[in-house]
Design an enzyme around this catalytic site. Structure first.
Site, PDB file in Angstrom:
ATOM      1  N   LYS A   1     118.086  20.098  35.240  1.00  5.06           N
ATOM      2  CA  LYS A   1     118.909  19.762  34.140  1.00  5.06           C
ATOM      3  C   LYS A   1     118.958  21.152  33.409  1.00  5.06           C
ATOM      4  O   LYS A   1     118.252  21.988  33.415  1.00  5.06           O
ATOM      5  CB  LYS A   1     118.274  18.535  33.420  1.00  5.06           C
ATOM      6  CG  LYS A   1     116.815  19.093  32.746  1.00  5.06           C
ATOM      7  CD  LYS A   1     116.682  19.960  31.494  1.00  5.06           C
ATOM      8  CE  LYS A   1     115.344  20.094  31.137  1.00  5.06           C
ATOM      9  NZ  LYS A   1     115.454  21.218  30.086  1.00  5.06           N
TER      10      LYS A   1
ATOM     11  N   GLY B   1     112.391  26.233  32.610  1.00  5.66           N
ATOM     12  CA  GLY B   1     113.340  25.382  31.639  1.00  5.66           C
ATOM     13  C   GLY B   1     114.338  24.492  32.061  1.00  5.66           C
ATOM     14  O   GLY B   1     115.047  24.062  31.449  1.00  5.66           O
TER      15      GLY B   1
ATOM     16  N   ASP C   1     109.928  14.609  29.609  1.00  5.46           N
ATOM     17  CA  ASP C   1     111.447  14.590  30.525  1.00  5.46           C
ATOM     18  C   ASP C   1     111.675  13.952  31.484  1.00  5.46           C
ATOM     19  O   ASP C   1     112.726  13.639  32.292  1.00  5.46           O
ATOM     20  CB  ASP C   1     111.555  16.115  30.975  1.00  5.46           C
ATOM     21  CG  ASP C   1     112.012  16.940  29.613  1.00  5.46           C
ATOM     22  OD1 ASP C   1     112.255  16.508  28.723  1.00  5.46           O
ATOM     23  OD2 ASP C   1     111.977  18.425  29.887  1.00  5.46           O
TER      24      ASP C   1
ATOM     25  N   GLY D   1     109.756  20.267  37.730  1.00  6.96           N
ATOM     26  CA  GLY D   1     108.595  19.437  38.003  1.00  6.96           C
ATOM     27  C   GLY D   1     108.881  17.946  37.560  1.00  6.96           C
ATOM     28  O   GLY D   1     108.585  16.905  38.160  1.00  6.96           O
ATOM     29  N   SER D   2     109.416  17.530  36.339  1.00  9.02           N
ATOM     30  CA  SER D   2     109.665  16.345  35.896  1.00  9.02           C
ATOM     31  C   SER D   2     110.604  15.579  36.886  1.00  9.02           C
ATOM     32  O   SER D   2     110.551  14.309  37.258  1.00  9.02           O
ATOM     33  CB  SER D   2     110.330  16.558  34.539  1.00  9.02           C
ATOM     34  OG  SER D   2     109.346  16.921  33.525  1.00  9.02           O
ATOM     35  N   SER D   3     111.708  16.132  37.246  1.00  7.28           N
ATOM     36  CA  SER D   3     112.660  15.632  38.314  1.00  7.28           C
ATOM     37  C   SER D   3     111.941  15.249  39.320  1.00  7.28           C
ATOM     38  O   SER D   3     112.219  14.178  39.904  1.00  7.28           O
ATOM     39  CB  SER D   3     113.853  16.723  38.463  1.00  7.28           C
ATOM     40  OG  SER D   3     114.422  16.168  39.314  1.00  7.28           O
TER      41      SER D   3
ATOM     42  N   PRO E   1     113.701  26.954  40.462  1.00 11.82           N
ATOM     43  CA  PRO E   1     112.552  27.883  40.025  1.00 11.82           C
ATOM     44  C   PRO E   1     111.669  27.142  39.067  1.00 11.82           C
ATOM     45  O   PRO E   1     112.086  26.266  38.513  1.00 11.82           O
ATOM     46  CB  PRO E   1     113.494  28.772  39.109  1.00 11.82           C
ATOM     47  CG  PRO E   1     114.875  28.937  39.268  1.00 11.82           C
ATOM     48  CD  PRO E   1     114.957  27.465  40.132  1.00 11.82           C
TER      49      PRO E   1
END
Length: 298
Positions: free
Chosen positions: A9, A97, A135, A101-103, A93
């Site tokens: 994102k 930002g 997130d 990881g949240s995805s 990466p």
């Protein structure tokens, strides 16, 4: 076996509204999924969770959000005898930002729910995701076609984002990570004298007024480029002045607008079309950065 793309994102708009008594910061942010994505595979396995992250250097145990997400949904289902084998192939990466990881955690909750037929609805999955990170619910949320959403609170309260046009991006990652905690802690240190003295003024506990941008699809990418904003830039660009150079180079190579995503360090430019984005990427390849062209999803 189930295969999922786990998208990155960007934050097209990020306003920090206040610092709460519990130390968290409330925000208003327009978050947009893009087609830069990690590849994830899920297979039903023996009891428990097994995770493989080839060629990434990432941990493959409870230090990884994917592992914890799989453990969480199995525990919520009360299915101690069920298990899942997961393979995560990274393209996004880390510490960039971009919400990788949240995805990954969100994709895990959705995929395990589907693979094992657990029957949880989107609201329940989002509630689980909130426990893993602010997130994570965004990557589960299907409002506005699942591509863009306004995030409020600490990022977990989501509303549809209307009339956001299709966008082409060039993302530049400089190859180092930025501490989100350090950036938020430095929010008051925006004046040069504050940075020289090491003193900072904390955000108030009261709300900060702001005007939410309104989009018109007829405005196209130029309309979005004109409203790009990120409060966290004031901190991260002080810590890493080279990011300002990246922003300026993106504009030099034809970006309609440029912004840092999240707490950084990835910077993106918005372009009129894929051809312009690719032309800019070709011009910037001589620099020692990682470049990614991408399109918005949704």
């Amino acid at each position: 076996m189930i295969r999922k793309d786990s998208p990155a994102k960007v934050n097209l708009y990020l306003k920090v509204l206040r610092k709460r008594p519990d130390g968290y910061h409330e925000i208003a942010s327009l978050m947009q999924k893009i087609d830069l994505a990690d590849d994830m595979e899920f297979r039903e396995g023996e009891s428990g969770v097994r995770l493989s992250c080839p060629n990434s250097g990432l941990p493959e145990d409870s230090r990884n959000l994917v592992f914890r997400a799989a453990q969480m949904i199995l525990a919520e289902a009360g299915e101690n005898k069920l298990g899942v084998d997961i393979v995560l192939r990274k393209r996004i990466p880390t510490g960039a930002g971009l919400g990788g990881g949240s995805s990954n955690a969100a994709a895990t909750l959705v995929a395990v729910n589907e693979l094992l037929g657990l029957g949880f609805g989107e609201g329940r999955l989002m509630a689980m995701g909130k426990k893993l990170g602010a997130d994570v619910p965004f990557f589960i949320y299907s409002g506005s076609g699942g591509g863009a959403a306004w995030a409020f609170g600490i990022g977990e309260t989501l509303n549809p984002a209307e009339n956001v046009p299709s966008l082409c991006f060039l993302l530049i990652n400089p190859g180092f990570e930025v501490s989100t905690r350090e950036v938020y802690e430095g929010l008051g240190m925006t004046a040069q004298k504050d940075w020289e003295s090491g003193e900072k003024t904390e955000l108030t506990n009261g709300p900060t007024p702001f005007n939410m941008p309104v989009f018109n699809k007829s405005g196209g990418p130029e309309g979005v480029a004109g409203m790009l904003h990120n409060d966290l830039e004031s901190v991260t660009l002080k810590l890493h002045p080279e990011l300002k150079d990246i922003k300026e180079k993106l504009l030099h190579y034809g970006a309609l607008g440029s912004l840092m995503s999240g707490s950084g360090p990835t910077v993106f430019g918005i372009f009129r079309d894929e051809k312009d984005a690719s032309r800019a990427a070709a011009g910037m390849k001589r620099d020692r950065w990682s470049l990614f062209t991408a399109r918005s999803l949704g």
